[in-house]
Design an enzyme around this catalytic site. Structure first.
Site, mmCIF file in Angstrom:
data_model
loop_
_atom_site.group_PDB
_atom_site.id
_atom_site.type_symbol
_atom_site.label_atom_id
_atom_site.label_comp_id
_atom_site.label_asym_id
_atom_site.label_seq_id
_atom_site.Cartn_x
_atom_site.Cartn_y
_atom_site.Cartn_z
ATOM 1 N N HIS A 150 -10.453 -5.249 -3.371
ATOM 2 C CA HIS A 150 -9.119 -5.426 -2.778
ATOM 3 C C HIS A 150 -9.221 -5.765 -1.306
ATOM 4 O O HIS A 150 -10.029 -5.208 -0.572
ATOM 5 C CB HIS A 150 -8.251 -4.179 -2.973
ATOM 6 C CG HIS A 150 -8.854 -2.914 -2.452
ATOM 7 N ND1 HIS A 150 -9.832 -2.227 -3.127
ATOM 8 C CD2 HIS A 150 -8.623 -2.214 -1.314
ATOM 9 C CE1 HIS A 150 -10.168 -1.154 -2.439
ATOM 10 N NE2 HIS A 150 -9.458 -1.130 -1.321
ATOM 11 N N PHE A 151 -8.369 -6.691 -0.909
ATOM 12 C CA PHE A 151 -8.230 -7.053 0.505
ATOM 13 C C PHE A 151 -7.010 -6.343 1.059
ATOM 14 O O PHE A 151 -5.982 -6.247 0.389
ATOM 15 C CB PHE A 151 -8.033 -8.565 0.661
ATOM 16 C CG PHE A 151 -9.314 -9.350 0.506
ATOM 17 C CD1 PHE A 151 -10.016 -9.773 1.629
ATOM 18 C CD2 PHE A 151 -9.803 -9.660 -0.741
ATOM 19 C CE1 PHE A 151 -11.195 -10.493 1.499
ATOM 20 C CE2 PHE A 151 -10.988 -10.384 -0.885
ATOM 21 C CZ PHE A 151 -11.683 -10.801 0.236
ATOM 22 N N ASP A 163 0.852 -1.195 0.000
ATOM 23 C CA ASP A 163 0.000 0.000 0.000
ATOM 24 C C ASP A 163 0.886 1.244 0.000
ATOM 25 O O ASP A 163 1.866 1.316 0.743
ATOM 26 C CB ASP A 163 -0.914 -0.013 1.233
ATOM 27 C CG ASP A 163 -2.074 0.947 1.115
ATOM 28 O OD1 ASP A 163 -3.226 0.493 1.070
ATOM 29 O OD2 ASP A 163 -1.820 2.182 1.065
ATOM 30 N N ASN A 178 -12.665 -3.061 2.922
ATOM 31 C CA ASN A 178 -13.693 -2.038 2.998
ATOM 32 C C ASN A 178 -14.593 -2.299 1.789
ATOM 33 O O ASN A 178 -14.189 -2.057 0.654
ATOM 34 C CB ASN A 178 -13.058 -0.646 2.931
ATOM 35 C CG ASN A 178 -12.120 -0.402 4.106
ATOM 36 O OD1 ASN A 178 -12.406 -0.788 5.222
ATOM 37 N ND2 ASN A 178 -10.987 0.244 3.839
#
Ligand code: 5GP
Ligand code: ZN
Length: 132
Positions: A98-99, A29, A85
């Protein structure tokens, strides 16, 4: 192509790959909340799990497992918080499934899933169970 994660899949945006196979890519990220904060995505575009077949979601989960093992091997965290989310109301900013893999260390001050939301004046669980 407007989707930022599709651009990452296409190699158009610099990213740091943690794990990759034919259907999934996991990368660091860019605004990490903790060292090793990793995002796992299907290479195929879709916003939520409802845009994919159960088999496709299974493949993404395998990617989550493989990426977590890689992070575990390298950074040796004490555990993980793994989640997504799912939908704008839940905080999903990028509309490409996405995880998040968040490595966790003892004493890091973070919370559990139970700290995400807490609602007062809920219907009783037995009443909700009747709806199923
Ligand atoms: P969301 O809030 O949608 O669940 O999470 C999206 C995540 O993607 C955020 O944690 C954000 O920091 C990350 N992100 C957004 N744009 C980029 C990018 O261009 N590169 C990388 N590596 N991460 C990104
Ligand atoms: Zn996309």
């Amino acid at each position: 192509m407007a989707c930022i994660f599709c651009k990452i899949v296409a190699g158009e945006i610099l990213h740091y790959t943690v794990y990759e196979d034919s259907q999934v890519i996991a990368f660091l990220d860019i605004f990490p909340k903790v060292e090793g904060h990793t995002v796992v995505i299907p290479k195929k575009h879709g916003a939520t799990i409802f845009d994919f077949t159960s088999d496709e979601v299974g493949v993404v989960m395998q990617g989550v497992r493989n990426a977590s093992m890689k992070v575990s091997d390298i950074l040796k965290p004490d555990g993980f918080t793994i989640g997504l989310n799912h939908g704008e109301v839940a905080g999903q900013a990028v509309p490409h499934l996405h995880f998040h893999i968040l490595p966790r260390w003892k004493g890091d001050g973070g919370g559990s899933m139970h700290s995400v939301v807490s609602t007062e004046n809920m219907r009783d669980v037995r009443e909700i169970a009747q709806l199923f």
